[in-house]
Design an enzyme around this catalytic site. Structure first.
Site, short mmCIF file in Angstrom:
data_model
loop_
_atom_site.label_atom_id
_atom_site.label_comp_id
_atom_site.label_asym_id
_atom_site.label_seq_id
_atom_site.Cartn_x
_atom_site.Cartn_y
_atom_site.Cartn_z
N SER A 28 0.84 -1.20 0.00
CA SER A 28 0.00 0.00 0.00
C SER A 28 0.87 1.24 0.00
O SER A 28 2.01 1.21 0.46
CB SER A 28 -0.92 0.01 1.22
OG SER A 28 -0.15 0.38 2.36
N LYS A 29 0.27 2.30 -0.54
CA LYS A 29 1.00 3.56 -0.65
C LYS A 29 1.53 4.01 0.71
O LYS A 29 2.57 4.60 0.83
CB LYS A 29 0.04 4.64 -1.18
CG LYS A 29 0.05 4.76 -2.67
CD LYS A 29 -0.79 5.91 -3.11
CE LYS A 29 -2.23 5.47 -3.22
NZ LYS A 29 -3.14 6.42 -3.83
N ARG A 30 0.74 3.73 1.74
CA ARG A 30 1.12 4.22 3.06
C ARG A 30 2.30 3.44 3.65
O ARG A 30 3.13 3.98 4.33
CB ARG A 30 -0.09 4.17 4.01
CG ARG A 30 -0.60 5.57 4.32
CD ARG A 30 -1.97 5.53 4.93
NE ARG A 30 -2.99 5.36 3.90
CZ ARG A 30 -3.95 4.45 3.94
NH1 ARG A 30 -4.04 3.62 4.96
NH2 ARG A 30 -4.84 4.38 2.98
N LYS A 31 2.29 2.14 3.35
CA LYS A 31 3.31 1.30 4.00
C LYS A 31 4.54 1.04 3.15
O LYS A 31 5.61 0.77 3.65
CB LYS A 31 2.67 -0.06 4.34
CG LYS A 31 1.89 -0.05 5.62
CD LYS A 31 1.83 -1.44 6.23
CE LYS A 31 1.11 -2.40 5.31
NZ LYS A 31 0.67 -3.62 5.93
#
Ligand code: GLU
Length: 467
Positions: free
Chosen positions: A253-256
């Site tokens: 994911s973009k966040r991780k």
């Protein structure tokens, strides 16, 4: 079989090409190569609210960087141009209207407020939040008349009963209950198609034979199948590849995770190594080899053999693979890559001289300067405090000044002699010398490094500290 034509259809809604898209692109590209087919890039830019300026260009550039050259794309054109959906709006409208005419789609005039309310009620009753079909009941003529004056969308008329099925090359038969499928919006009130209409119309018109894409699109496929059927079009072959997962099984994911191609480029990974790494996701060479070229992959690749379960995306493995690629390169090729990466303020000749010392020691291009930066600039910081070693360093300076043949061997020998003379253990002696010359406790082989630095530069570094 008809000509194999495959495509990727990235949306310019992120920073750049997503690493998951690179994976999908690889599968498509290899499948095209294997079958002597065509690989097409179509830009799906119909979600105007999520459009990111410059993203399309970056996506196309990244594909080039990876060497995943397309046969047809928005820049190059091709027999089914344009390859940018925002330039094909008339086509989508035409087919949406056709679906309305045949009763397979209908105008819907529901306002966002009404839809919100509907969803709220459905959630309260724990029902699936799909369109309740209110506008389906409006008689056709009335709907047509209202469409001339009111804002509307066109929705797919999904049957309430039965199932929609398709066969997936990777996963076998997949079946969906129609009553759970949404009456998907096909044409939005801004005149743009949704993904679902755009993708079917273009895949058909562009004669796409195999739709190879990520697992996340499986639930959209039954809607696409209905559209194909309603328009009387044959289905392409569908193949949904696995989704890439972190070692803890969570989705990338973009966040991780670093997901954008540009990150990988800036980290100094080689495109060939990234593709090789991605190739190992869910597929393996018949002989189990882990390092192979795209050509070798294409010779052996079978889409049916891709494993549908999420493979592990492990950056440590990428580091290892990238290191292997760097070691395999010729010295001259690595020099070119490093110079390209660090920029021309560093002398290419000097980079060339350092290659034999670093090639075995770096895994990414970005490891080069931290390891070899001292060749270009004398250290500003020292990893250990050298203030107590001034007299030793001045001894070293004196000894090195006497070395006439400035070669690693002679340098090394004179330093060994000195360490012995002064009764300082080699490890300690060379650590101090290493830090004095390079600033760091870990460096490429020291004698060779001093040879490359040259006598004057080495001595000047030593005298700087021993002063
Ligand atoms: N625009 C979609 C994407 O961004 C395309 C999905 C498909 O290949 O059908 O991935």
């Amino acid at each position: 079989m008809n000509e194999v034509r495959v495509r990727i259809a990235p949306s310019p809604t992120g920073e750049d090409l997503h690493i998951g898209n690179v994976y999908t692109a690889l599968l498509n590209y290899i499948f095209a190569k294997k079958n002597k087919g065509k690989f097409i890039v179509r830009i799906e830019d119909t979600d105007r609210t999520r459009l990111v300026p410059g993203a399309e260009q970056r996506i196309l550039q990244s594909l080039k960087w990876f060497g995943l050259d397309s046969d047809e794309d928005p820049d190059k054109g091709g027999p089914y141009a344009p390859y940018r959906q925002s330039q094909r709006l008339d086509l989508y409208r035409q087919y949406a209207e056709k679906l309305v005419e045949t009763g397979h789609a209908y105008y819907s005039f529901c306002t966002p407020d009404r839809l919100d309310e509907m969803r709220k009620k459905q959630q309260e009753k724990k029902e699936p939040t799909i369109y309740d079909g209110l506008c389906k009941k409006i008689p056709k003529n009335e709907a047509l008349a209202r469409s001339k004056k009111e804002k509307y969308v066109i929705r797919l008329n999904v049957p309430d009963v039965g199932t929609t099925e398709f066969t997936d090359l990777v996963r076998g038969k997949i079946s969906f209950e129609n009553r759970l499928l949404d009456d998907q919006v096909l044409l939005k009130s801004d005149g743009y198609p949704t993904y679902h209409l755009g993708v079917v119309v273009d895949d058909y018109l562009m004669k796409i034979s195999h739709v190879i894409r990520a697992e996340e699109w499986i639930s959209s496929t039954p809607k696409h199948v209905l559209i194909y059927q309603y328009l009387g079009w044959p289905l392409p072959v569908f193949a949904h590849g696995p989704i890439l997962r972190n070692p803890d099984r969570s989705k990338l994911s973009k966040r991780k995770n670093p997901v954008w191609a540009s990150w990988y480029r800036k980290q100094g990974y080689l495109p060939e190594a990234i593709l090789n790494f991605l190739a190992l996701m869910g597929w393996s060479m018949p002989d189990g080899r882990e390092i192979f070229s795209l050509t070798e992959m294409a010779e052996n690749f079978r889409l049916e053999e891709v494993k549908p379960a999420g493979p592990t995306f492990n950056l440590e493995k990428l580091d290892w693979l990238n290191g292997e690629y760097m070691r395999k390169m010729s010295k001259a090729a690595l020099q070119t890559k490093i110079v390209e990466f660090i920029g021309d303020k560093y002398s290419s000749d000097l980079v060339g001289k350092t290659i034999p010392l670093v090639q075995e020691r770096i895994k990414k291009l970005s490891d080069y300067l931290p390891l070899a930066g001292f060749f270009f600039n004398s250290p500003k910081d020292y990893e250990i405090d050298l203030s107590k070693n001034r007299s030793l360093l001045s001894n070293i300076h004196q000894k090195l000044s006497a070395v006439s043949d400035w070669k690693a061997d002679s340098i090394g020998k004179s330093m060994q002699d000195l360490a012995q003379e002064l009764k300082i253990p080699n490890s300690k002696f060379f650590m101090i010398l290493r830090v004095a010359v390079t600033g760091k406790k870990i460096s490429p082989p020291l004698n060779e490094s001093m040879e490359i630095l040259g006598k004057d530069e080495t001595l000047s570094r030593l005298s700087q500290i021993s002063k």
